[in-house]
Design an enzyme around this catalytic site. Structure first.
Site, PDB file in Angstrom:
ATOM      1  N   HIS A   1      24.921 -41.593 -24.731  1.00 35.81           N
ATOM      2  CA  HIS A   1      26.097 -41.622 -26.093  1.00 35.81           C
ATOM      3  C   HIS A   1      27.290 -41.934 -25.401  1.00 35.81           C
ATOM      4  O   HIS A   1      27.598 -42.843 -26.767  1.00 35.81           O
ATOM      5  CB  HIS A   1      26.111 -40.757 -26.367  1.00 35.81           C
TER       6      HIS A   1
ATOM      7  N   ASP B   1      15.853 -42.514 -26.657  1.00 37.27           N
ATOM      8  CA  ASP B   1      15.656 -41.416 -25.786  1.00 37.27           C
ATOM      9  C   ASP B   1      14.569 -40.281 -26.910  1.00 37.27           C
ATOM     10  O   ASP B   1      13.707 -40.017 -25.604  1.00 37.27           O
ATOM     11  CB  ASP B   1      16.836 -41.461 -27.004  1.00 37.27           C
TER      12      ASP B   1
END
Length: 463
Positions: A276, A327
């Site tokens: 991220h 994810d």
């Protein structure tokens, strides 16, 4: 697999760009031994009917979360956020057993292969039983993940997650996190236990310190030293700076934002994947990029959770590598992750074709090559593209797909990323030189889908 295998294609995307009349050869171990552009096909050589592109590494996956996709899209409180979503995720995590985990992961990995991913980095933190106790037969959840990958035939980088605290400064973990917890010595024993199983199926084993809020500094240093003793080149992945609250809490704890703290207190370098890294200062972004670490970007999940947008301009200023992951799997489609990444940048810059560069003016070509290179580094596996010495992971675009038909090869890839309307424009997929998807379908598709639906029905009934 015996002997040498080969395939000829009129067009193939090599690390340096598109090439014509390319003959690929690979050995019994699934490694490319030759990639020859400008070569006429041998009379008996198999021929691809569409362009070949390298397989995409998926560098961030929580497989079990595929089991509740679509089930958290309702308002649970006045202002929903990542943090309220996390509580719903914990409820689902509390109900999954090893058999459930294997069924969900098998279906997910079939989906990934059909969608252009040929390898996955599994950020695996669902370790213990629902009471937080180790399973009697050892690391049953991790073994379920490895079996799922082997059945589907996807490349695997297994990243057991070190998780110890519920917040910065050693805050106690709460009940929803008890399945995740290991002390550092237990984590190192787990890595020792899993190493032979990973080696046996050609998987790579690494470590994922979950985040700075979940791993105290002393534990992080001890775990990294233990990992080095086991495998000094093993991948290291960490969630970092995903949420503004995380950044604020880190500053309150240490006086530094999380990326800066990590750069000053850990040996961040090419083995690392910063997952991220959404909320960095411009200086942090450039400095982190220059370490050689890979930014792990998950655009559809980051959008789904309201995380924010990555500072790609500063990252590229530091010549940083990046790759993509799915994810929480709100989307399982490599092309769609690339599309969302580019579109997010267009919205923030109010420009078009942001990810093109001087060498590759076609956005889809430039992004595919960059994501393959970064994903290979982050996975710690030789999957960096169509060149000798790399694994024979590649896919064939469907030249007859309505969005692609009649176009030049580079425009077919552009149409696949930006214009296929999420119907599959992938015809065949090879992993390690073995065909895993033929005519758009994986051999396990029906069986794996039925098992997944049964498990999800059970999980929903228990909620």
């Amino acid at each position: 697999m015996n002997g040498t295998h080969s395939l000829w294609a009129a067009d193939a995307l090599l690390p340096g760009g598109w090439a014509r009349d390319v003959a690929l050869s690979w050995d019994a171990h699934g490694r490319l031994t030759a990639v020859r552009p400008g070569t006429a096909p041998a009379p008996d050589q198999p021929r691809a009917t569409g362009p070949l592109i390298p397989g995409m590494p998926n560098l961030h996956s929580h497989a079990f979360q595929r089991g509740f996709c679509g089930l958290t899209e309702y308002r649970a409180q006045a202002a929903d956020s990542f943090w309220s979503w996390r509580e719903l995720m914990y409820r689902c995590a509390g109900r999954i057993d090893p058999a459930h985990a294997e069924a969900i992961a098998t279906w997910l990995y079939v989906e990934m292969l059909e969608a252009g991913y040929t390898g996955v980095c599994e950020f695996h933190y669902l370790h213990h039983d629902p009471r937080g106790q180790p399973y009697a037969q050892g690391p049953e959840m991790a073994q379920a993940i490895l079996r799922a990958a082997a059945r589907a035939g996807i490349g695997m980088t297994l990243l057991p997650v070190l998780y110890q605290t519920g917040g910065f400064g050693g805050a106690a973990a709460h009940a929803g996190q008890r399945r995740f917890l290991h002390d550092t010595a237990a984590m190192l024993r787990l890595l020792d236990t899993l190493k032979p199983a990973c080696d046996a199926q050609g998987a790579r084993l690494g470590l994922a310190p979950h985040s700075l809020r979940a791993v105290p500094p002393a534990s992080l240093a001890e775990a990294l030293a233990g990992l080095d003793a086991l495998d000094p080149g093993a991948p290291i992945h960490i969630h970092i700076a995903e949420q503004v609250k995380e950044v604020e809490d880190c500053i309150a704890w240490s006086g530094l934002p999380p990326v800066r703290w990590l750069l000053e207190n850990a040996p961040v370098g090419p083995r690392w994947c910063l997952v991220h890294a959404t909320h960095m200062t411009p200086e942090e972004a450039v400095d982190a990029a220059r370490t050689g670490a890979v930014a792990g970007l998950c655009p559809t999940t980051e959008a789904n959770l309201g995380d924010g947008l990555f500072d790609m301009a500063r990252w590229r200023e530091g010549n940083g590598l990046w790759g993509i992951g799915s994810d929480s799997h709100s989307t399982v489609n490599a092309a769609e992750e690339l599309q969302w990444l580019e579109y997010g940048l267009r919205l923030t810059t109010r420009q078009r074709n942001v990810m093109a560069d001087a060498e590759q003016p076609h956005v889809a070509t430039a992004m595919t090559l960059a994501a393959v290179a970064g994903g290979a580094r982050a996975s710690g596996r030789a999957t960096g593209g169509l060149q000798p010495g790399e694994q024979a992971d590649f896919l064939e675009l469907d030249a007859q797909h309505v969005a692609l038909a009649g176009l030049p090869a580079r425009d077919m890839l552009s149409a696949h990323v930006f214009g296929s309307h999420r119907t599959s424009a992938i015809r065949n997929v090879w992993v390690g030189g073995q065909a895993r998807v033929r005519e758009g379908r994986h051999a396990l598709r029906d069986e794996a889908a039925a098992a997944f639906v049964q498990v999800r029905r059970m999980l929903v009934a228990e909620s």
